[in-house]
Design an enzyme around this catalytic site. Sequence first.
Site, PDB file in Angstrom:
ATOM      1  N   HIS A  23       0.857  -1.107  -0.026  1.00  0.00           N
ATOM      2  CA  HIS A  23      -0.021  -0.168  -0.056  1.00  0.00           C
ATOM      3  C   HIS A  23       1.023   1.149   0.149  1.00  0.00           C
ATOM      4  CE1 HIS A  23      -3.936  -1.876   1.641  1.00  0.00           C
ATOM      5  NE2 HIS A  23      -3.937  -2.043   0.230  1.00  0.00           N
ATOM      6  N   HIS A  79     -11.703  -8.923  -6.423  1.00  0.00           N
ATOM      7  CA  HIS A  79     -11.488  -7.549  -5.865  1.00  0.00           C
ATOM      8  C   HIS A  79     -10.487  -6.955  -6.902  1.00  0.00           C
ATOM      9  CE1 HIS A  79      -9.847  -4.538  -2.918  1.00  0.00           C
ATOM     10  NE2 HIS A  79      -9.163  -5.460  -2.637  1.00  0.00           N
ATOM     11  N   GLU A  81      -8.453  -4.313  -6.221  1.00  0.00           N
ATOM     12  CA  GLU A  81      -7.094  -3.618  -6.276  1.00  0.00           C
ATOM     13  C   GLU A  81      -5.915  -4.286  -6.960  1.00  0.00           C
ATOM     14  OE1 GLU A  81      -6.673  -3.536  -1.847  1.00  0.00           O
ATOM     15  OE2 GLU A  81      -4.894  -1.674  -2.076  1.00  0.00           O
ATOM     16  N   ASP A  83      -2.995  -5.147  -6.455  1.00  0.00           N
ATOM     17  CA  ASP A  83      -2.450  -6.460  -6.449  1.00  0.00           C
ATOM     18  C   ASP A  83      -2.796  -7.656  -6.773  1.00  0.00           C
ATOM     19  OD1 ASP A  83      -4.012  -5.658  -4.237  1.00  0.00           O
ATOM     20  OD2 ASP A  83      -3.084  -6.990  -2.691  1.00  0.00           O
ATOM     21  N   HIS A 146     -12.127  -5.937   2.079  1.00  0.00           N
ATOM     22  CA  HIS A 146     -11.928  -4.632   2.657  1.00  0.00           C
ATOM     23  C   HIS A 146     -12.231  -3.598   2.051  1.00  0.00           C
ATOM     24  CE1 HIS A 146      -7.764  -3.368   1.177  1.00  0.00           C
ATOM     25  NE2 HIS A 146      -8.061  -4.621   0.407  1.00  0.00           N
ATOM     26  N   ASP A 165      -8.694 -11.217   0.139  1.00  0.00           N
ATOM     27  CA  ASP A 165      -7.975 -10.666   0.980  1.00  0.00           C
ATOM     28  C   ASP A 165      -8.148 -11.241   2.323  1.00  0.00           C
ATOM     29  OD1 ASP A 165      -6.231  -8.867  -0.436  1.00  0.00           O
ATOM     30  OD2 ASP A 165      -7.578  -7.234  -0.262  1.00  0.00           O
ATOM     31  N   TYR A 193      -2.006  -8.479   9.930  1.00  0.00           N
ATOM     32  CA  TYR A 193      -2.991  -8.058   8.778  1.00  0.00           C
ATOM     33  C   TYR A 193      -4.555  -7.827   9.208  1.00  0.00           C
ATOM     34  CZ  TYR A 193      -4.658  -8.969   3.906  1.00  0.00           C
ATOM     35  OH  TYR A 193      -5.017  -8.757   2.581  1.00  0.00           O
ATOM     36  N   HIS A 226      -3.375 -13.697  -0.151  1.00  0.00           N
ATOM     37  CA  HIS A 226      -2.021 -13.550   0.082  1.00  0.00           C
ATOM     38  C   HIS A 226      -1.714 -14.759   1.236  1.00  0.00           C
ATOM     39  CE1 HIS A 226      -1.851  -9.332  -1.456  1.00  0.00           C
ATOM     40  NE2 HIS A 226      -3.024  -9.197  -0.953  1.00  0.00           N
TER      41      HIS A 226
HETATM   42 FE1  FEO Z   1      -7.102  -5.337  -1.183  1.00  0.00          FE
HETATM   43 FE2  FEO Z   1      -4.734  -7.746  -1.374  1.00  0.00          FE
HETATM   44  O1  FEO Z   1      -5.507  -6.243  -2.018  1.00  0.00           O
END
Ligand code: FEO
Length: 395
Positions: A23, A79, A81, A83, A146, A165, A193, A226
């Site tokens: 991030h 998601h 995002e 990543d 999230h 996530d 996390y 992750h």
């Molecule tokens: Fe919300 Fe692993 O990205």
Amino acid sequence: MKKQIKNKVSWVGKVDWELRKFHGNEYSTHKGSTYNSYLIQEEKTVLIDTVWSPFAEEFVENLAQEIDLDNIDYIVANHGENDHSGALPALMKHIPDTPIYCTANAVKSLKGQYHQDWDFRVVKTGDTLDIGNGKELVFVEMMMLHWPDSMATYLTQDNVLFSNDAFGQHLATEKLYNDLVDQCDLDEEAIKYYANILTPFSPILRKKLDEVLSLNLEIDLIATSHGVIWRDNPMQIVEKYSQWANDYQENQITIIYDTMWNGTKILAEKIAEGIGLADQEVVVKVFNLSKSDENDIITEVFKSKTVLVGSPTISNSILHNVAGFIHLMKELKFKNKKAAAFGCYGWSGESVKVLNDLMEDAGFETIDNGFKNHWNPDVDAQESAIKFGEKIAKT
Ligand code: FEO
């Protein structure tokens, strides 16, 4: 390299051993991370999520060595995002017409980032997708877990929950499963996390966990995006999330400070001594903000019942990194935690009041007016700091 995880489900992600910040600069990742992408090869071939954009070309090349990209029937974007979606532009150059299943918010996110009109198929909780051989994907919206666009996908018969996530950890490993990695590393990264990313959403998470549990899904694997896949007692991480989402705390008091000429540092250590004298059971931890990792301290705040914050007075206020750290705690919306302030001063002496106000504004309950000390603490002042610690321990 493709790694089979169950029947016709494989991991096709990327292990990022050298990642140290995530991030931007907001989250420290001392142990790297992984971006988990999964391939399901039933009658239909499905790709679930991709990887972070720096690894996009490598991801597409590796995938093309495993399968003919044209054989991918569906993409699921749990998601938006970067990543997890970062390799979509590179992949979609090869298969531009492949439908992408995602939430309505994910369409906004993906369009906003990549400015492409891909064939989005919007799904809601309970929608299913037949992938042949009697198996289905079931979609579950995970709004605010999230991001507003987050969702999870459940594979029937194989009982795999692709949770994205949720339940993840920033932990680089060649081992795919929770029972194969160092358990201390895993516990530490899982709680870090949660503390640093999910704490603000705990009230939503409580409802979502109830909703997911009420579906009575049989879950053999929780395949996160992750870190490791939970296969050994996969519900253990769901139970942990239930605890963490309920204003979690341990019997811990954490003291966080910064210092100019060591006066406030001496106070911090003497206060810790006093707490230890008054309460043999409570865990006391002390952190100099300038010398510690902020995200690791956030994990300690998450575990604490009481947080003491210290700063000397400077320019009628407090040191800026203490102010920044309190801002970070405010963002994370901690609940049910007590606070007190301390600090040395030479002239005007506003720091303790400023700290009290900021901590109350950040949602903490201040339990004392705080401990101020004029100039460097002498023997009497150090004794008073010990007494202050004893009082805090008893409050
Ligand atoms: Fe919300 Fe692993 O990205």
